[in-house]
Design an enzyme around this catalytic site. Structure first.
Site, PDB file in Angstrom:
ATOM      1  N   HIS A  88     -11.153 -16.156  15.209  1.00 46.45           N
ATOM      2  CA  HIS A  88     -10.865 -17.595  15.106  1.00 46.45           C
ATOM      3  C   HIS A  88     -11.378 -18.151  13.783  1.00 46.45           C
ATOM      4  CE1 HIS A  88     -10.473 -18.226  19.750  1.00 46.45           C
ATOM      5  NE2 HIS A  88      -9.809 -17.185  19.312  1.00 46.45           N
ATOM      6  N   ASP A 143      -3.599 -12.335  21.281  1.00 43.50           N
ATOM      7  CA  ASP A 143      -4.641 -13.286  20.871  1.00 43.50           C
ATOM      8  C   ASP A 143      -4.523 -13.485  19.356  1.00 43.50           C
ATOM      9  OD1 ASP A 143      -5.896 -11.022  19.786  1.00 43.50           O
ATOM     10  OD2 ASP A 143      -7.249 -10.777  21.498  1.00 43.50           O
TER      11      ASP A 143
HETATM   12  C1  LHQ Z   1      -7.166   3.111  15.207  1.00 41.86           C
HETATM   13  C2  LHQ Z   1      -6.504   1.931  15.598  1.00 41.86           C
HETATM   14  C3  LHQ Z   1      -7.261   0.879  16.170  1.00 41.86           C
HETATM   15  C4  LHQ Z   1      -9.153   2.220  15.928  1.00 41.86           C
HETATM   16  C5  LHQ Z   1      -5.056   3.268  14.785  1.00 41.86           C
HETATM   17  N1  LHQ Z   1      -8.581   1.082  16.319  1.00 41.86           N
HETATM   18  N2  LHQ Z   1      -8.479   3.250  15.382  1.00 41.86           N
HETATM   19  C6  LHQ Z   1      -9.188  -8.681  20.187  1.00 41.86           C
HETATM   20  C7  LHQ Z   1     -10.414  -8.878  20.828  1.00 41.86           C
HETATM   21  C8  LHQ Z   1     -10.917  -8.032  21.761  1.00 41.86           C
HETATM   22  C9  LHQ Z   1     -10.480  -6.938  22.250  1.00 41.86           C
HETATM   23  C10 LHQ Z   1      -9.424  -6.217  21.876  1.00 41.86           C
HETATM   24  O1  LHQ Z   1      -8.454  -6.661  21.030  1.00 41.86           O
HETATM   25  C11 LHQ Z   1      -8.308  -7.703  20.281  1.00 41.86           C
HETATM   26  C12 LHQ Z   1      -7.128  -7.792  19.512  1.00 41.86           C
HETATM   27  C13 LHQ Z   1      -6.294  -6.562  19.284  1.00 41.86           C
HETATM   28  O2  LHQ Z   1      -5.956  -6.297  18.170  1.00 41.86           O
HETATM   29  S1  LHQ Z   1      -5.833  -5.616  20.622  1.00 41.86           S
HETATM   30  C14 LHQ Z   1      -4.744  -4.444  19.928  1.00 41.86           C
HETATM   31  C15 LHQ Z   1      -5.451  -3.361  19.157  1.00 41.86           C
HETATM   32  N3  LHQ Z   1      -4.522  -2.482  18.486  1.00 41.86           N
HETATM   33  C16 LHQ Z   1      -3.816  -1.559  19.132  1.00 41.86           C
HETATM   34  O3  LHQ Z   1      -3.832  -1.439  20.338  1.00 41.86           O
HETATM   35  C17 LHQ Z   1      -3.005  -0.647  18.254  1.00 41.86           C
HETATM   36  C18 LHQ Z   1      -3.531   0.752  18.367  1.00 41.86           C
HETATM   37  N4  LHQ Z   1      -2.822   1.629  17.426  1.00 41.86           N
HETATM   38  C19 LHQ Z   1      -1.602   2.099  17.656  1.00 41.86           C
HETATM   39  O4  LHQ Z   1      -0.945   1.815  18.624  1.00 41.86           O
HETATM   40  C20 LHQ Z   1      -1.061   3.019  16.629  1.00 41.86           C
HETATM   41  O5  LHQ Z   1      -2.119   3.547  15.883  1.00 41.86           O
HETATM   42  C21 LHQ Z   1      -0.074   2.327  15.642  1.00 41.86           C
HETATM   43  C22 LHQ Z   1       1.226   1.994  16.387  1.00 41.86           C
HETATM   44  C23 LHQ Z   1      -0.669   1.056  15.043  1.00 41.86           C
HETATM   45  C24 LHQ Z   1       0.264   3.296  14.491  1.00 41.86           C
HETATM   46  O6  LHQ Z   1       0.678   4.538  15.025  1.00 41.86           O
HETATM   47  P1  LHQ Z   1       0.765   5.815  14.088  1.00 41.86           P
HETATM   48  O7  LHQ Z   1       1.470   5.471  12.829  1.00 41.86           O
HETATM   49  O8  LHQ Z   1       1.332   6.906  14.917  1.00 41.86           O
HETATM   50  O9  LHQ Z   1      -0.745   6.162  13.659  1.00 41.86           O
HETATM   51  P2  LHQ Z   1      -1.907   6.782  14.558  1.00 41.86           P
HETATM   52  O10 LHQ Z   1      -1.860   6.241  15.947  1.00 41.86           O
HETATM   53  O11 LHQ Z   1      -1.901   8.267  14.399  1.00 41.86           O
HETATM   54  O12 LHQ Z   1      -3.214   6.154  13.854  1.00 41.86           O
HETATM   55  C25 LHQ Z   1      -3.784   6.722  12.662  1.00 41.86           C
HETATM   56  C26 LHQ Z   1      -5.284   6.751  12.844  1.00 41.86           C
HETATM   57  O13 LHQ Z   1      -5.735   5.393  12.957  1.00 41.86           O
HETATM   58  C27 LHQ Z   1      -5.704   7.450  14.130  1.00 41.86           C
HETATM   59  O14 LHQ Z   1      -6.925   8.078  13.894  1.00 41.86           O
HETATM   60  P3  LHQ Z   1      -7.001   9.690  13.698  1.00 41.86           P
HETATM   61  O15 LHQ Z   1      -8.466   9.971  13.538  1.00 41.86           O
HETATM   62  O16 LHQ Z   1      -6.396  10.298  14.919  1.00 41.86           O
HETATM   63  O17 LHQ Z   1      -6.205   9.958  12.461  1.00 41.86           O
HETATM   64  C28 LHQ Z   1      -5.916   6.304  15.099  1.00 41.86           C
HETATM   65  O18 LHQ Z   1      -6.810   6.607  16.131  1.00 41.86           O
HETATM   66  C29 LHQ Z   1      -6.486   5.250  14.184  1.00 41.86           C
HETATM   67  N5  LHQ Z   1      -6.224   3.920  14.711  1.00 41.86           N
HETATM   68  N6  LHQ Z   1      -5.190   2.085  15.339  1.00 41.86           N
HETATM   69  N7  LHQ Z   1      -6.691  -0.289  16.537  1.00 41.86           N
END
Ligand code: LHQ
Length: 261
Positions: A88, A143
């Protein structure tokens, strides 16, 4: 100002803030939220800065909340406290700065990363960028201002669809839906953003800032109040050096030299 998780550069009147936690696609941890707030404060304070660019390093703009850090902290902090104390403040800082903020969306913008992209005043996306409300995948609601901003940009049906499907939306669809201003080739993104920044930085930036104030305020006003408010704001703009210069340049048939004063 510490810059462990971001880069901050000023050139030609344009401040560029680059989110820089490449290994996580620029997920927001507490430090990156704080450093981004500080960078926007610095850009707001510095009179030589007349436009701001927010972009991401590597292949992502931002993947939203750092879920690993959040899981580790969850037992100590409430989600609402985390939002109020972090996102925020960042979003309010962005809306408060009376300078145009250009989001240069270089890759995926997910979760709160999309919220921060939406809090920019303008968005240019690389052709390969995607936009995703990832929240429902982890059982959360949108959010970071998204419930307020996104339906205003693309309408409720599309915003709600994005929220409950968590499907990726392409840059082309985002453009067609009114979420972003322009799509460019990936390799042209950085230079296009800088060129927009330089153009705005040499414009009547006092008026640009006042326009941001008037338009954002109008979202919450009835029409009569908005008319009154814009008349008052126009009073400020009309007393500016840029207004005198703009009229003189028009009448003398020469390009104006705007200084933002
Ligand atoms: C990550 C993340 C990430 C850590 C990729 N964190 N490592 C507010 C307040 C309180 C609580 C919770 O939330 C919030 C607000 C929010 O933002 S909630 C939503 C949080 N974000 C997500 O749920 C997105 C999570 N990420 C994904 O779905 C995918 O990574 C996306 C679609 C963004 C990209 O997919 P890809 O291009 O296939 O990349 P990847 O998944 O392989 O990610 C690359 C690396 O980045 C990977 O790490 P690694 O060590 O395996 O290479 C992921 O673990 C890391 N990463 N997002 N949010």
């Amino acid at each position: 100002m510490s810059t462990d998780t971001i880069r901050f550069e000023v050139d030609n009147g344009v401040a560029t803030i680059t989110l820089n936690r490449v290994a996580t696609l620029n997920a927001f941890n507490d430090l990156m939220i704080q450093e981004t707030i500080d960078a926007f404060k610095q850009a707001g304070r510095d009179d030589s800065v007349r436009a701001v660019i927010l972009t991401g390093a590597g292949r992502g703009f931002s993947s939203g909340q750092d879920l690993a850090e959040f899981r580790d902290h969850k037992k100590d902090v409430s989600v609402s406290g985390h939002l109020r104390g972090g996102y925020h403040k960042l979003i309010q800082q962005m809306l408060k700065i009376e300078k145009p903020i250009i989001g240069a969306i270089n890759g995926v913008a997910a979760g709160a990363g999309l919220g921060i992209a939406l809090a920019c005043d303008l968005r240019i996306a690389a052709q390969s960028a995607v936009f995703m409300l990832a929240f429902s995948k982890i059982g959360l609601i949108p959010d970071a201002g998204i419930n307020w901003l996104l339906p205003r940009m693309i309408g409720y049906p599309r915003a709600y669809q994005m929220a409950i499907t968590a499907d990726k939306v392409s840059a082309q669809s985002a453009l067609a839906w009114g979420m972003i201003n322009e799509v460019v080739a990936d390799e042209a993104l950085a230079e296009t953003a800088q060129s927009w920044g330089r153009r705005f930085a040499s414009g009547p930036t006092l008026a640009f800032g006042l326009t941001k104030r008037a338009m954002l305020r109008a979202f919450e006003q009835d029409f009569e109040t908005a008319l009154e408010y814009e008349a008052n704001i126009q009073e400020i703009a009309a007393r500016s050096h840029d207004n005198v210069e703009g009229i003189a340049a028009f009448l003398e048939k020469r390009p104006p030299t705007f200084t933002g004063r």
